[in-house]
Design an enzyme around this catalytic site. Structure first.
Site, mmCIF file in Angstrom:
data_model
loop_
_atom_site.group_PDB
_atom_site.id
_atom_site.type_symbol
_atom_site.label_atom_id
_atom_site.label_comp_id
_atom_site.label_asym_id
_atom_site.label_seq_id
_atom_site.Cartn_x
_atom_site.Cartn_y
_atom_site.Cartn_z
ATOM 1 N N HIS A 190 -25.925 -6.764 -13.322
ATOM 2 C CA HIS A 190 -27.049 -6.434 -12.443
ATOM 3 C C HIS A 190 -28.175 -5.858 -13.300
ATOM 4 C CE1 HIS A 190 -29.451 -4.153 -9.541
ATOM 5 N NE2 HIS A 190 -28.941 -4.950 -8.608
ATOM 6 N N ASP B 144 -30.389 -3.503 -13.050
ATOM 7 C CA ASP B 144 -30.427 -2.049 -13.208
ATOM 8 C C ASP B 144 -29.260 -1.556 -14.057
ATOM 9 O OD1 ASP B 144 -32.723 -1.784 -11.617
ATOM 10 O OD2 ASP B 144 -31.535 -1.686 -9.775
ATOM 11 N N LYS B 145 -28.114 -2.210 -13.927
ATOM 12 C CA LYS B 145 -26.959 -1.816 -14.731
ATOM 13 C C LYS B 145 -27.106 -2.249 -16.191
ATOM 14 C CE LYS B 145 -24.831 0.892 -12.624
ATOM 15 N NZ LYS B 145 -24.861 2.178 -13.276
ATOM 16 N N GLU C 126 -34.998 5.920 -21.286
ATOM 17 C CA GLU C 126 -35.166 5.042 -20.123
ATOM 18 C C GLU C 126 -35.342 3.610 -20.610
ATOM 19 O OE1 GLU C 126 -34.765 6.504 -17.344
ATOM 20 O OE2 GLU C 126 -35.163 8.586 -17.902
ATOM 21 N N GLU D 116 -37.644 10.490 -24.835
ATOM 22 C CA GLU D 116 -37.801 11.563 -25.800
ATOM 23 C C GLU D 116 -36.468 11.805 -26.521
ATOM 24 O OE1 GLU D 116 -40.259 11.147 -22.733
ATOM 25 O OE2 GLU D 116 -38.451 12.297 -22.300
ATOM 26 N N LYS E 196 -23.025 -8.482 -6.899
ATOM 27 C CA LYS E 196 -22.979 -7.290 -6.046
ATOM 28 C C LYS E 196 -21.819 -7.448 -5.068
ATOM 29 C CE LYS E 196 -26.918 -5.421 -4.714
ATOM 30 N NZ LYS E 196 -28.244 -5.219 -4.059
ATOM 31 N N PHE F 290 -27.417 -18.701 -5.966
ATOM 32 C CA PHE F 290 -27.660 -17.525 -6.794
ATOM 33 C C PHE F 290 -27.502 -17.943 -8.254
ATOM 34 C CE2 PHE F 290 -26.362 -12.727 -7.278
ATOM 35 C CZ PHE F 290 -27.426 -12.536 -8.139
ATOM 36 N N ASP G 22 -34.854 -10.230 -11.286
ATOM 37 C CA ASP G 22 -35.412 -8.990 -10.763
ATOM 38 C C ASP G 22 -35.452 -7.982 -11.907
ATOM 39 O OD1 ASP G 22 -36.375 -7.058 -9.078
ATOM 40 O OD2 ASP G 22 -34.499 -6.718 -8.007
ATOM 41 N N ALA G 23 -36.502 -7.211 -12.001
ATOM 42 C CA ALA G 23 -36.606 -6.206 -13.053
ATOM 43 C C ALA G 23 -35.531 -5.141 -12.875
ATOM 44 C CB ALA G 23 -37.995 -5.564 -13.035
ATOM 45 N N ARG H 123 -31.460 3.512 -11.214
ATOM 46 C CA ARG H 123 -31.746 3.088 -9.838
ATOM 47 C C ARG H 123 -30.482 2.833 -9.020
ATOM 48 N NH1 ARG H 123 -36.740 -1.100 -9.318
ATOM 49 N NH2 ARG H 123 -35.279 -2.498 -10.370
ATOM 50 N N LYS H 124 -29.317 3.056 -9.608
ATOM 51 C CA LYS H 124 -28.073 2.813 -8.872
ATOM 52 C C LYS H 124 -27.224 4.085 -8.850
ATOM 53 C CE LYS H 124 -28.585 -1.320 -7.326
ATOM 54 N NZ LYS H 124 -30.031 -1.127 -7.224
ATOM 55 N N LYS I 128 -28.993 10.041 -20.770
ATOM 56 C CA LYS I 128 -29.184 11.472 -20.996
ATOM 57 C C LYS I 128 -28.036 12.057 -21.805
ATOM 58 C CE LYS I 128 -31.657 11.912 -16.623
ATOM 59 N NZ LYS I 128 -31.675 12.459 -15.248
ATOM 60 N N LYS J 19 -28.323 17.781 -20.533
ATOM 61 C CA LYS J 19 -28.972 17.547 -19.244
ATOM 62 C C LYS J 19 -27.941 17.736 -18.142
ATOM 63 C CE LYS J 19 -32.185 15.548 -21.925
ATOM 64 N NZ LYS J 19 -32.157 15.694 -23.395
ATOM 65 N N ASP K 18 -28.121 17.187 -15.092
ATOM 66 C CA ASP K 18 -27.991 16.039 -14.197
ATOM 67 C C ASP K 18 -26.691 15.308 -14.478
ATOM 68 O OD1 ASP K 18 -30.269 16.228 -12.661
ATOM 69 O OD2 ASP K 18 -31.480 14.935 -13.956
#
Length: 407
Positions: free
Chosen positions: A16, A18-19, A44, A57, A176, A244, A252-253, A258-259, A279, A283, A285
């Site tokens: 995917h 995003d993955k 990123e 960074e 998916k 597909f 798709d970008a 995003r997941k 990260k 961090k 997060d």
């Protein structure tokens, strides 16, 4: 909590878009931590048709110091990115590991962030950012994960393994899945709907080839889900758009982070909002989300609750967490505030400071690429990998809370 209801979770494959971005970002994290365990990384990634862009960074001894790249560092970064895409399996005209355009826009970490995070003098290492983080565990599955998400992940993991091995040569990397279960008395009782959309080779959208693909997917589902959950009433949606063939970053970008619901608990628990991939473990997060999962899993594994949610909160540059919250959703065998007290008092946890979390779980290692697809939680702890999935705090919690109950 309702005892009877429908609930759905989704997963996405390693291909995917995003993955793909998440895996590239975490490959960079691993590269830098392999050079410098105290590296600072916030990487990123953007993926789109024949393009990968890095931004963020960093600070890393032997790679990037005093505003200068070490000899060979830029080439090693690009090779790491291309190798990641090659491993996933993209060799398509619209996205090929060997020919996509690559941009590296990583630069030095802000000095103002560094002064808050780094330990100095009498100041302990502070949190790498402010925020709230949640951990969760539930006795739906042996891995103490929500069943809907667990099955969604495992369907795609099986399909990816079959694609890589050649067992299912008609599959391409992007896919998916989505699983809807009916719960009765709080437990999975039936699979009411299964959705799988998978990128495929040309021709597998009609006729005998389409039948072959759909039969294959149903067999994978039957292998993954317990037989008692499937029936003639289970509704299947396999490639419901019809075709597909165009997928991945060409379709798709993709962007890092995003997941986040796929990465955590499939919507069965709250999410603090911060992504994990890209990260380093200063961090919170990332590291505090891992320790809250660790705590919640150990609480459920200890038989102290059937379901547990934990929240931690931090301020940037401050080592001590602002709050600790435990909710066993009425399933606990002891009061939630007593569990909070036991966590705070456990010397192994060091007050849940960022440094203590990293030390207890061993997070300053290149262990993150494997987390970036098919979920960060519910995975098997092996060697240094997935240490937050260990249940080595069970006896401590039992002892502390038994003593509390008999005091």
């Amino acid at each position: 909590m309702r005892s009877s209801y429908l609930f759905t979770s989704e997963s996405v494959s390693e291909g995917h878009p995003d993955k793909v971005a998440d895996q590239i970002s975490d490959a960079i994290v691993d590269l830098f931590l392999s050079k410098d365990p105290e590296a600072r990384i916030a990487c990123e990634t953007l993926t789109t048709t024949q393009l990968v862009v890095l931004a963020g960074e960093i600070r890393c001894k032997g790679v990037y110091e005093n505003g200068e790249w070490a000899p060979g560092a830029l080439e090693e970064i690009e090779k790491t990115v291309r190798d990641t895409v090659k491993r996933i399996g993209y060799e398509q005209d619209g996205f090929h590991w060997e020919t996509f355009e690559f941009e590296n826009n990583l630069h030095a970490q802000s000095a103002h962030i560094a002064q808050g995070v780094d330990a100095s003098g009498n100041k302990d290492e502070g949190a790498g950012d402010q925020g709230i983080m949640f951990g969760y565990a539930v006795d739906d599955t042996p891995d103490l994960m929500p069943a809907t998400l667990d099955y969604s992940h495992k369907i795609l993991q099986r399909m990816a393994a079959d694609r890589h091995s050649g067992t299912a040569p008609f599959l391409e990397p992007d896919a998916k899945s989505q699983v809807t279960l009916r719960f009765e008395n709080g437990k999975p009782a039936a699979a009411t709907a299964i959705v799988v959309s998978t990128q495929h080779k040309p021709g597998y959208d009609s006729g005998e080839k389409e039948t072959e693909l759909k039969s294959y997917v149903k067999k994978v589902v039957a292998d993954i889900l317990p037989a008692e959950l499937l029936s003639d009433a289970t509704e299947y949606h396999i490639n419901p758009t019809g075709s597909f063939e165009i997928g991945g970053p060409d379709g798709d970008a993709g962007l890092t982070g995003r997941k986040i619901i796929v990465d955590t608990y499939g919507g069965a628990a709250p999410h603090g909002g911060g992504a994990f991939s890209g990260k380093d473990p200063t961090k919170v997060d990332r590291s505090a989300a891992y320790i809250t999962r660790y705590l919640a899993k150990n609480i459920v594994a200890a038989g102290l609750a059937k379901r547990c949610t934990i929240q931690l909160a931090y301020a940037i540059g401050v080592s001590k967490p602002l709050s600790l919250y435990v909710d066993t959703h009425g399933t606990g065998t002891v009061a939630d505030d007593k569990i909070e007290d036991a966590i705070r008092a456990n010397p192994k946890l060091g007050g849940l400071t960022p440094r203590a979390i990293r030390t207890h779980l061993g997070l300053n290692k290149p262990i993150y690429s494997t987390t970036a697809a098919y979920g960060h939680f519910g995975r098997k702890p092996t060697g240094d990998l997935f240490p937050w999935e260990r249940t080595d705090l069970v006896e401590d919690l039992k002892a502390a809370l038994t003593a509390e109950a008999t005091a």
